[in-house]
Design an enzyme around this catalytic site. Sequence first.
Site, PDB file in Angstrom:
ATOM      1  N   ASP A  39      -6.313 -14.800  -0.254  1.00  0.00           N
ATOM      2  CA  ASP A  39      -5.486 -13.756   1.014  1.00  0.00           C
ATOM      3  C   ASP A  39      -5.066 -15.378   1.996  1.00  0.00           C
ATOM      4  OD1 ASP A  39      -5.701 -10.378   1.791  1.00  0.00           O
ATOM      5  OD2 ASP A  39      -4.876 -12.634   3.031  1.00  0.00           O
ATOM      6  N   TYR A 166      10.746  -3.367  -2.872  1.00  0.00           N
ATOM      7  CA  TYR A 166       9.130  -2.678  -3.259  1.00  0.00           C
ATOM      8  C   TYR A 166       9.435  -1.815  -4.427  1.00  0.00           C
ATOM      9  CZ  TYR A 166       4.375  -0.908  -2.657  1.00  0.00           C
ATOM     10  OH  TYR A 166       3.136  -0.721  -2.209  1.00  0.00           O
ATOM     11  N   ALA A 169      10.139  -4.291  -7.046  1.00  0.00           N
ATOM     12  CA  ALA A 169       9.343  -4.856  -7.768  1.00  0.00           C
ATOM     13  C   ALA A 169       8.162  -4.464  -8.443  1.00  0.00           C
ATOM     14  CB  ALA A 169       8.387  -5.521  -6.360  1.00  0.00           C
ATOM     15  N   LYS A 170       7.492  -3.304  -8.115  1.00  0.00           N
ATOM     16  CA  LYS A 170       6.524  -2.377  -8.495  1.00  0.00           C
ATOM     17  C   LYS A 170       7.102  -2.126  -9.537  1.00  0.00           C
ATOM     18  CE  LYS A 170       3.081  -2.907  -5.737  1.00  0.00           C
ATOM     19  NZ  LYS A 170       2.505  -3.453  -5.867  1.00  0.00           N
TER      20      LYS A 170
END
Length: 298
Positions: A39, A166, A169-170
């Site tokens: 992370d 988003y 991208a997903k």
Amino acid sequence: MIELGFDGRVAIVTGAGGGLGRSHALELARRGALVVVNDVGGSVNGVGQGQTAAQRVVDEITAAGGEATANFDTVATAAGGSAIVQHALDTFGRVDIVVNNAGILRDKAFHNMEPEMIDAVIDVHLKGAMFVTRPAYRAMREQGYGRIINTTSASGLFGNFGQANYGAAKAGLAGLTRVLAHEGARHNIRVNAIAPVALTRMTEGILGDLAAKVQPASVTPVVVYLAHEECQVTGHIYSVAGGRVALVFFAESAGVVLSEVTAEAVRDNLDRIEDLEGYLIPESLDEETTIIAKAISH
Ligand code: NAI
């Protein structure tokens, strides 16, 4: 019932400093996996960085008797992806499982979306998954074993206002899942995806009544199963939320072969083109090509 165990298996979980990734990492470690907790430790919008989030999860795992190592490299560059996989190889000697989970949000209605908002989101979600998976996939191919789990979203699969970056991208991750499933098949590499709903900092305040019922821990069991040696499904996408698990699939209508292909014929046949009776679920480009060839052969 025999518990699905992970003794000796090495797992990389990206974005595991909080939310869903933390939950996946804790449970894989509890079941015996050696876990790389990756992370960068930034904000939900991907601003800033820090080592506390990943280190805290490693400390939790260690305190519970598990084994884990923290990694702070970004998934969003090829160098970062390679460093994450190298960290797993240097620390644990192999890599069996990759959970591509890291993510950020930069929501905006499309007409107001700046290019940097597009780059940042596609870099972390889509390119990030590719940058981490590619070196891991090479190691998996050599050892003839691997399990890859991507994190897609209803936003990309079904659409959602304000998330063009988003969602794109997903949806790309769904495509990556389908293609890698084919490429990995003969090397015993299974590649699947989840489209979760869970209460995390990313969804705080937007889930309404659902919030109390969708803890990250209710999503993790699906990831654990897909990460296990017993899992033989590949190329599948599961919607996972609050104990509900459903298969999301790409289908097409049986279609219509127009005797004369004109714009008017398309208009006049739209209802038939979109009639879902007898729909088909091709498993690959080849299968769809066969369906097309058969339809237009007479
Ligand atoms: P979260 O914000 O708690 O977790 C995302 C983690 O990724 C954060 O800890 C963040 O520091 C880390 N991260 C961000 N950029 C990174 C980078 N470049 N390299 C490494 N780590 C990075 O949010 P949540 O909800 O746990 O999200 C996990 C995944 O699930 C994301 O991919 C998200 O898009 C996806 N998702 C979540 C849903 C939900 O309902 N919570 C719905 C659909 C998808």
